[in-house]
Structure formats: C-alpha cells, structure tokens
Write an enzyme that holds these catalytic residues in place. Sequence first.
Site, PDB file in Angstrom:
ATOM      1  N   ASP A 111      -2.496 -12.609  -0.101  1.00  0.00           N
ATOM      2  CA  ASP A 111      -1.762 -11.587  -0.861  1.00  0.00           C
ATOM      3  C   ASP A 111      -2.113 -11.764  -2.348  1.00  0.00           C
ATOM      4  OD1 ASP A 111       1.232  -9.970  -0.210  1.00  0.00           O
ATOM      5  OD2 ASP A 111       0.487 -10.197  -2.260  1.00  0.00           O
ATOM      6  N   ILE A 112      -2.414 -10.660  -3.039  1.00  0.00           N
ATOM      7  CA  ILE A 112      -2.805 -10.807  -4.460  1.00  0.00           C
ATOM      8  C   ILE A 112      -1.607 -11.022  -5.381  1.00  0.00           C
ATOM      9  CG2 ILE A 112      -5.084  -9.738  -4.782  1.00  0.00           C
ATOM     10  CD1 ILE A 112      -3.565  -7.143  -5.467  1.00  0.00           C
ATOM     11  N   GLU A 117       5.521  -1.199   1.509  1.00  0.00           N
ATOM     12  CA  GLU A 117       4.783  -0.532   0.427  1.00  0.00           C
ATOM     13  C   GLU A 117       3.394  -0.110   0.859  1.00  0.00           C
ATOM     14  OE1 GLU A 117       5.028  -3.189  -2.929  1.00  0.00           O
ATOM     15  OE2 GLU A 117       7.121  -2.637  -3.289  1.00  0.00           O
ATOM     16  N   VAL A 118       2.799  -0.854   1.775  1.00  0.00           N
ATOM     17  CA  VAL A 118       1.452  -0.524   2.262  1.00  0.00           C
ATOM     18  C   VAL A 118       1.587  -0.190   3.754  1.00  0.00           C
ATOM     19  CG1 VAL A 118      -0.911  -1.318   2.596  1.00  0.00           C
ATOM     20  CG2 VAL A 118       0.385  -2.073   0.575  1.00  0.00           C
ATOM     21  N   HIS A 125       1.526  -5.099   8.735  1.00  0.00           N
ATOM     22  CA  HIS A 125       1.173  -6.437   8.246  1.00  0.00           C
ATOM     23  C   HIS A 125       2.373  -7.360   8.323  1.00  0.00           C
ATOM     24  CE1 HIS A 125       2.518  -4.083   4.756  1.00  0.00           C
ATOM     25  NE2 HIS A 125       3.004  -5.204   4.275  1.00  0.00           N
ATOM     26  N   HIS A 156       3.735 -10.945   6.543  1.00  0.00           N
ATOM     27  CA  HIS A 156       3.593 -11.925   5.464  1.00  0.00           C
ATOM     28  C   HIS A 156       3.802 -13.319   6.048  1.00  0.00           C
ATOM     29  CE1 HIS A 156       4.235  -8.946   2.077  1.00  0.00           C
ATOM     30  NE2 HIS A 156       4.743  -8.266   3.084  1.00  0.00           N
TER      31      HIS A 156
HETATM   32  P1  5GP Z   1       4.930  -4.691   1.838  1.00  0.00           P
HETATM   33  O1  5GP Z   1       4.286  -3.386   2.243  1.00  0.00           O
HETATM   34  O2  5GP Z   1       5.129  -5.629   2.982  1.00  0.00           O
HETATM   35  O3  5GP Z   1       6.193  -4.485   1.056  1.00  0.00           O
HETATM   36  O4  5GP Z   1       4.000  -5.434   0.809  1.00  0.00           O
HETATM   37  C1  5GP Z   1       2.639  -5.214   0.658  1.00  0.00           C
HETATM   38  C2  5GP Z   1       2.007  -6.497   0.141  1.00  0.00           C
HETATM   39  O5  5GP Z   1       0.641  -6.217  -0.129  1.00  0.00           O
HETATM   40  C3  5GP Z   1       2.616  -7.033  -1.156  1.00  0.00           C
HETATM   41  O6  5GP Z   1       3.015  -8.382  -0.955  1.00  0.00           O
HETATM   42  C4  5GP Z   1       1.494  -6.929  -2.176  1.00  0.00           C
HETATM   43  O7  5GP Z   1       1.472  -8.010  -3.073  1.00  0.00           O
HETATM   44  C5  5GP Z   1       0.256  -6.894  -1.304  1.00  0.00           C
HETATM   45  N1  5GP Z   1      -0.850  -6.138  -1.859  1.00  0.00           N
HETATM   46  C6  5GP Z   1      -0.773  -4.934  -2.474  1.00  0.00           C
HETATM   47  N2  5GP Z   1      -2.003  -4.510  -2.841  1.00  0.00           N
HETATM   48  C7  5GP Z   1      -2.875  -5.475  -2.435  1.00  0.00           C
HETATM   49  C8  5GP Z   1      -4.292  -5.616  -2.545  1.00  0.00           C
HETATM   50  O8  5GP Z   1      -5.002  -4.769  -3.081  1.00  0.00           O
HETATM   51  N3  5GP Z   1      -4.840  -6.744  -2.029  1.00  0.00           N
HETATM   52  C9  5GP Z   1      -4.078  -7.709  -1.426  1.00  0.00           C
HETATM   53  N4  5GP Z   1      -4.729  -8.780  -0.953  1.00  0.00           N
HETATM   54  N5  5GP Z   1      -2.731  -7.618  -1.319  1.00  0.00           N
HETATM   55  C10 5GP Z   1      -2.135  -6.506  -1.817  1.00  0.00           C
END
Ligand code: 5GP
Length: 138
Positions: free
Chosen positions: A34-35, A98-99, A103, A105
């Site tokens: 995660d970045i 958010e994405v 996925h 974590h």
């Molecule tokens: P969620 O959708 O579970 O809330 O979080 C999405 C996760 O993707 C976050 O922890 C965020 O830091 C990570 N993330 C967002 N953009 C990128 C990216 O471009 N590359 C990587 N490796 N992680 C990302």
Amino acid sequence: MSAYESDNIFAKILRGEIPATRVYEDEETLAFMDIMPRADGHLLVIPKTPCRNMLDATPAQLETVIRTVQKLAVASKAAFGADGVTIQQFNEAAGGQEVFHLHFHVLPRHEGQALRAPGQMADMEAIAAHAEKIKAAL
Ligand code: 5GP
C-alpha cells in the site's frame, strides 16, 4: 450496486499501466505494498480477475484471495516480528471502500501500537525495503 469499472487504480496496476511494489503473485492473485501504509508492511491482496468487492465476488475469487491473504499475513508477521495481524476489507463507498477492485489489507501489528492515520504517503525506499523483508519471509 454499480458495475465493475476497468479504469480503477488496481486494474491499472494489474495491467502494468502504473507501477506497484509487488510482493507475491500466483495465477489468480497479486499482493503489493500500500502506498499510504498505516503500519510498516501494510500490503494489499487482490484477485487478478475483476470484481468490485465481497458483494459481487464469486466463491472461487474469494477462496483464492483469502488463501493469499493468509500466506501474506503469516509472512508479514514473521518479517516484522509482529505480535498480530489486522485484516481489513471494505465494501462500497458507504462501507469505507475507495478503490473498487476487491482487496484485503494486511497490516502487521505490534502490541500497544496504533495504526497511523490514513492518507499519508510513505517514502518509496522504505516501502521497497519492507517488501523485501516480506518476500524473504515467504
Ligand atoms: P480502500 O478502498 O480499502 O478504502 O483503500 C484503498 C487503499 O489503496 C488505501 O489504503 C490506499 O492507500 C491504497 N492506494 C490508493 N492508491 C494506490 C496506488 O496507486 N498504489 C497503491 N499501491 N496503493 C494505493
């Protein structure tokens, strides 16, 4: 629920259109750092096939992803000498997602140490070093 959209950031990582620090992959799944890590070693595990989240994933997608989650949880706990591991997974915006590509974590945890606040970019060299530690433990 909306349909899967193939322009999401994890689909781009899968296609190699944007870089990612990859830690592990097999035919069905990919694990990468995660970045914006909320703990050292914070990584994400995704299926290589499309689905938004747990709500539309097939049992086969879930099975392969959770096998990789377990593998990476064990390796990252060992790599960081962690006391435990937190697994997080969010579904749709209201659920904290958010994405919109499924996925999980994986967060190695140490007794008494809180997670860092979300949204803070990490130093890429540190992320690369953490990835190497996890790879060595796999
Ligand atoms: P969620 O959708 O579970 O809330 O979080 C999405 C996760 O993707 C976050 O922890 C965020 O830091 C990570 N993330 C967002 N953009 C990128 C990216 O471009 N590359 C990587 N490796 N992680 C990302």
